[in-house]
Write an enzyme that holds these catalytic residues in place. Structure first.
Site, short mmCIF file in Angstrom:
data_model
loop_
_atom_site.label_atom_id
_atom_site.label_comp_id
_atom_site.label_asym_id
_atom_site.label_seq_id
_atom_site.Cartn_x
_atom_site.Cartn_y
_atom_site.Cartn_z
CG ASP A 44 -1.67 1.23 1.46
OD1 ASP A 44 -2.30 1.69 0.50
OD2 ASP A 44 -1.65 1.76 2.59
CG ASP A 81 -1.86 7.49 0.67
OD1 ASP A 81 -1.47 8.66 0.67
OD2 ASP A 81 -2.32 6.90 -0.33
#
Length: 451
Positions: free
Chosen positions: A16, A18
């Site tokens: 991922d 963020d």
């Protein structure tokens, strides 16, 4: 899942973006997110201007793992068995007697012990990541305002929150400089983003050079993803990743079975035609884990390539990747830094200290005085004795769906790739998978009970 976990045994390493690869300067990013919503509610929807004033004390309300009852305006903290440990109406904390009277010792009305309990529904919303948490504070203050000014007891403000998300964060907002958030990040990215430490950059190249397929799967849109990656990794970031998937719309990327969203190609960060399948590595938008896995089989030449995915959100990353795709999962849990004596580990680069004046916001990964530990709590109404401590629902999900949990990628970047981590599945342990150490409050595991 095995007792031990090693990156060397994985064929594919996915991330991922963020709050996973890209770490934010939380005392700066949290007020920015809050303001992006508060300004919209006040200017566009006529809410009380009091919402625009936030004191340092207000931020203590923020705690991962809370659920908001959208109709009643109550925030709740759940035990692992679904009972309510603490609650507030708006920001007003309920006394233990009030919690007992309101919720009793029974399961919360929306609780489901199996995997069928979504984190988002028309009735409630779970706050499980740092992007969400400023919204929890705002919603609590909206409840306060509507209760005080209108005497409201049933609430219908959520539609306005959704409109605020659409205004500030829709796909075209970055390009159009719409709202408050994107223009400000573009103006001064160094204020809000931490560059990846050199140890992490070297580690990524080490994985790449060891023959691992590297993937980035983010729900951020392509243009914002590009800005973040250039800032944290440098202009050559695209050379690192074999596959980049933006606007992935997690958790649906994993969970929308059997009707998967197709992958789309991108041109100048605009989505193009839908693809019937994913045939080659590259940069794509939307898509689904099933088509992705078919490509990974082709790229590795293996019928069942082993995938590990790093993420910070239980709802969007860890639970769906494990439950639907059976991937290994590494949870990035910054609360492991904030766990030591209730103070966050000093994670801010030296050169940033003092650069931005007025940094008084409580780091979101530090202990909330209002809500207590993210991991355990005492049963409401009982004296806080050791034998009344129980695991929180959030803590239970960590050990159920994560292979391991770490405070940051940096925490493992200097370990050899064949380092053998003890996984949570080892003897069904609640603490084995935390690296480098379990939270202090879990260190005395035997005092905790499952009630």
């Amino acid at each position: 899942m095995a007792q031990h976990f090693s990156l060397a045994a994985c064929d594919v390493v996915g991330f991922d973006l963020d709050h996973t690869l890209c770490r934010y300067n939380l005392p700066e990013s949290a007020p920015l997110i809050y303001n992006s919503f508060a300004q919209f509610l006040v200017r566009e929807k006529g809410y009380d201007k009091e919402l625009l004033t936030v004191t340092p004390e207000h931020w203590d309300f923020c705690c991962k793992g809370l659920a908001l009852d959208l109709e009643e305006g109550n925030f709740i903290k759940l035990a692992d068995n679904g009972t309510v440990l603490r609650a507030s109406h708006g920001t007003r904390m309920m006394a233990p007697e009030e919690v007992a009277e309101e919720f009793g010792r029974k399961e919360w009305k929306y609780f489901m012990s199996d995997v069928g309990m979504a984190c988002r529904s028309g009735k409630y919303y779970f706050y499980d990541n740092y992007f969400d948490l400023p919204g929890a504070l705002l919603c609590a203050r909206v409840v306060d305002s509507l209760t005080k000014n209108n005497g409201q007891k049933a609430f219908d403000f959520w539609k306005d929150i959704v409109a605020g998300i659409q205004h500030n964060y829709r796909m075209s907002a970055f390009k159009e400089n719409c709202g408050i958030y994107f223009p400000e990040i573009k103006r001064d990215p160094g204020r809000y983003l931490h560059s990846c430490p050199e140890s992490v950059k070297k580690w990524l190249w080490q994985l790449k050079n060891a023959g691992k397929i590297l993937m980035l799967i983010t729900s951020s849109h392509s243009d914002y993803c590009r800005l973040l990656c250039k800032h944290i990794l440098g202009n050559d970031f695209a050379d690192l990743f074999d596959i980049v998937i933006t606007n992935a719309l997690k958790p649906g990327f994993f969970s929308h079975l059997p009707t998967q969203r197709p992958f789309r190609t991108l041109e100048n960060d605009e989505e193009q035609e839908a693809l019937p399948s994913l045939d080659k590595p590259g940069w794509y938008s939307q898509g689904n884990a099933v088509h992705l896995y078919e490509l990974l089989k082709k790229m590795t030449g293996k019928p069942e390539p082993k995938v590990v995915y790093f993420g910070d959100s239980m709802h969007s990353d860890i639970f769906p990747a494990r439950h639907y795709s059976n991937w290994e999962t590494v949870l990035i849990l910054e609360e492991l830094k904030g766990d030591r004596n209730g103070k966050p580990e000093d994670s801010e680069p030296q050169e940033k200290k003092g650069k931005y004046e007025g940094q008084k916001t409580k780091p979101l990964n530090s202990l909330s005085k209002k809500w207590g530990s993210f991991f355990v709590d005492s049963i409401s109404g009982l004296k806080n004795t050791e034998d009344s401590l129980v695991y929180t629902w959030s803590c239970k999900r960590i050990s159920t769906y994560s292979t391991i949990a770490i405070p940051s990628i940096e925490a493992i970047a200097e370990l050899p790739l064949d380092y053998k981590f003890t996984s949570f599945s080892s003897n069904n342990s609640k603490t084995a998978g935390y690296y480098p150490d379990p939270p202090v409050v879990l260190s005395n595991d035997e005092t905790l009970t499952n009630k």
